[in-house]
Design an enzyme around this catalytic site. Structure first.
Site, mmCIF file in Angstrom:
data_model
loop_
_atom_site.group_PDB
_atom_site.id
_atom_site.type_symbol
_atom_site.label_atom_id
_atom_site.label_comp_id
_atom_site.label_asym_id
_atom_site.label_seq_id
_atom_site.Cartn_x
_atom_site.Cartn_y
_atom_site.Cartn_z
ATOM 1 N N ASN A 72 13.743 89.047 67.367
ATOM 2 C CA ASN A 72 15.473 89.236 68.078
ATOM 3 C C ASN A 72 14.740 88.228 69.394
ATOM 4 O O ASN A 72 14.221 88.306 70.423
ATOM 5 C CB ASN A 72 14.894 90.804 68.304
ATOM 6 C CG ASN A 72 16.198 91.125 69.572
ATOM 7 O OD1 ASN A 72 16.840 90.361 69.904
ATOM 8 N ND2 ASN A 72 15.682 91.472 71.000
ATOM 9 N N LYS A 78 17.281 87.640 71.549
ATOM 10 C CA LYS A 78 17.800 88.261 72.824
ATOM 11 C C LYS A 78 18.116 87.164 72.803
ATOM 12 O O LYS A 78 19.344 86.227 72.541
ATOM 13 C CB LYS A 78 16.452 88.794 73.777
ATOM 14 C CG LYS A 78 15.849 89.142 72.997
ATOM 15 C CD LYS A 78 14.597 90.150 74.106
ATOM 16 C CE LYS A 78 13.728 91.000 73.721
ATOM 17 N NZ LYS A 78 13.302 91.962 74.613
ATOM 18 N N HIS A 120 18.412 98.351 70.828
ATOM 19 C CA HIS A 120 17.733 98.387 71.481
ATOM 20 C C HIS A 120 16.975 98.527 73.387
ATOM 21 O O HIS A 120 18.459 99.270 73.820
ATOM 22 C CB HIS A 120 17.806 96.612 71.674
ATOM 23 C CG HIS A 120 16.866 96.244 71.901
ATOM 24 N ND1 HIS A 120 15.813 95.721 73.449
ATOM 25 C CD2 HIS A 120 15.505 95.144 70.961
ATOM 26 C CE1 HIS A 120 15.293 95.087 73.019
ATOM 27 N NE2 HIS A 120 14.723 95.166 72.401
ATOM 28 N N GLU A 160 16.935 97.802 75.729
ATOM 29 C CA GLU A 160 17.934 97.035 76.304
ATOM 30 C C GLU A 160 19.524 97.257 76.538
ATOM 31 O O GLU A 160 19.659 97.554 78.287
ATOM 32 C CB GLU A 160 17.386 95.243 76.864
ATOM 33 C CG GLU A 160 16.065 95.333 76.710
ATOM 34 C CD GLU A 160 15.200 93.258 76.510
ATOM 35 O OE1 GLU A 160 16.481 92.967 75.450
ATOM 36 O OE2 GLU A 160 14.454 93.332 76.543
ATOM 37 N N GLU A 220 9.984 100.919 69.070
ATOM 38 C CA GLU A 220 9.552 100.228 70.838
ATOM 39 C C GLU A 220 8.863 100.365 71.679
ATOM 40 O O GLU A 220 10.366 101.013 71.715
ATOM 41 C CB GLU A 220 10.710 99.450 70.199
ATOM 42 C CG GLU A 220 11.088 97.858 69.065
ATOM 43 C CD GLU A 220 12.139 96.720 69.405
ATOM 44 O OE1 GLU A 220 11.212 96.196 69.072
ATOM 45 O OE2 GLU A 220 13.249 96.876 70.181
ATOM 46 N N GLY A 223 7.901 93.372 75.815
ATOM 47 C CA GLY A 223 8.309 91.584 76.839
ATOM 48 C C GLY A 223 7.215 91.515 78.251
ATOM 49 O O GLY A 223 6.892 90.675 78.911
ATOM 50 N N SER A 269 5.706 93.189 72.469
ATOM 51 C CA SER A 269 4.310 92.185 73.057
ATOM 52 C C SER A 269 3.593 91.677 71.208
ATOM 53 O O SER A 269 2.609 91.746 71.807
ATOM 54 C CB SER A 269 4.099 92.916 73.942
ATOM 55 O OG SER A 269 4.138 92.478 74.956
HETATM 56 C C1 PEP Z 1 12.186 93.024 71.849
HETATM 57 O O1 PEP Z 1 12.799 92.647 72.267
HETATM 58 O O2 PEP Z 1 12.291 93.554 70.086
HETATM 59 C C2 PEP Z 1 10.808 92.767 71.416
HETATM 60 C C3 PEP Z 1 9.897 93.435 70.319
HETATM 61 O O3 PEP Z 1 10.064 92.015 72.747
HETATM 62 P P1 PEP Z 1 8.426 91.722 72.831
HETATM 63 O O4 PEP Z 1 8.095 91.108 71.564
HETATM 64 O O5 PEP Z 1 9.159 90.040 73.846
HETATM 65 O O6 PEP Z 1 7.789 92.524 73.798
#
Ligand code: PEP
Length: 250
Positions: free
Chosen positions: A10, A12, A94, A96, A165, A171, A210
């Site tokens: 992803n 982003k 997601h 976000e 998630e 992040g 992460s």
């Molecule tokens: C994501 O944005 O779906 C995500 C898992 O980000 P990160 O791996 O940076 O935590």
């Protein structure tokens, strides 16, 4: 477990045409992988990504789609448009988008339905905040988020990918332990089994939050974790490739 694992990057709101070319070249050079691999890129990069990845087994997709097919929805992009650009996947719900754009369960469900109607595979994200985890609400939250989608897409639920998630792990550098993640994945699989019976055993439930080269293998070794949705570590070819290589052999 015979499910083939899937790793999805992803991106982003990151990338540029030269940076993307380098990144995708690094991924293509590293093939073959023993898992399925995809990248979900910002809309303006879809066309070039499609050209770069066509003919390879690396798939591509977007990070959101409209719940509507067409019309006066300024700024939105429909699943039909994504399909025209060869997208296989689209991320919906997601955290976000839920947090920053106020997307509620019902809208996420409608987006998943719109994606399925156009032959795309929605990657439906669910996950609890830190406050919800600390209040013991993880199970209730993820079940509510998934139930909204399952009810709306009905018999098509078996065609989705689900991504667990935890919001507190995205992040932040904090990762759910393999045991914490497995526990949630197992309950999501149970919920899917109630909806689509044995087809739930073929569905992919990804972990995101992460994931890095050094923690991917222990996460992917869990029986109900079928790969990862990768944010930050998907922006560096070497890290993304290392994560793909950390998946289980099918
Ligand atoms: C994501 O944005 O779906 C995500 C898992 O980000 P990160 O791996 O940076 O935590």
């Amino acid at each position: 477990m015979s499910r083939r694992q899937l790793v999805v990057g992803n991106w982003k709101m990151h990338g540029s045409r030269p940076a993307n070319a380098l990144l995708l070249d690094g991924v293509l050079q590293a093939r073959p992988f023993h898992c399925d691999v995809a990248v979900c890129v910002p809309f303006p990069f879809l066309s070039e990504t499609a050209v770069t990845l066509s003919g390879s087994d690396v798939r591509w997709g977007a990070q959101d789609c409209s719940a509507h097919d067409q019309g006066a929805y300024t700024g939105e992009v429909s699943a039909a448009m994504l399909h025209e650009f060869g997208c296989r996947y689209v991320i919906v719900g997601h955290s976000e988008r839920r947090a920053l754009h106020g997307e509620a369960d019902a809208l996420v469900a409608d987006k998943a339905k719109a994606a399925l109607a156009r032959g795309l595979t929605p990657i439906v994200c669910v996950g609890e905040t830190l406050a919800q985890r600390e209040a013991g609400e993880t199970e209730a939250v993820v079940k509510r988020q998934l139930a909204a989608v399952v009810q709306t897409v009905a018999h098509c639920a078996g065609e989705m990918v689900v991504a667990y998630e935890p919001v507190w792990a995205i992040g932040t550098g904090l990762t759910a332990t393999p045991e914490q993640a497995q526990a949630v994945h197992a309950l999501l699989r149970g919920q899917l089994r109630a909806a689509v019976a044995d087809r739930a055993d073929d569905m992919k439930i990804l972990y995101g939050g992460s994931v890095k080269p050094d923690n991917a293998a222990t996460l992917f070794a869990q029986p109900d974790i079928d790969g990862g949705l990768i944010g930050g570590a998907a922006l560096k070819a070497a890290d993304f490739v290392a994560i793909c290589r950390a998946t289980r052999q099918p």
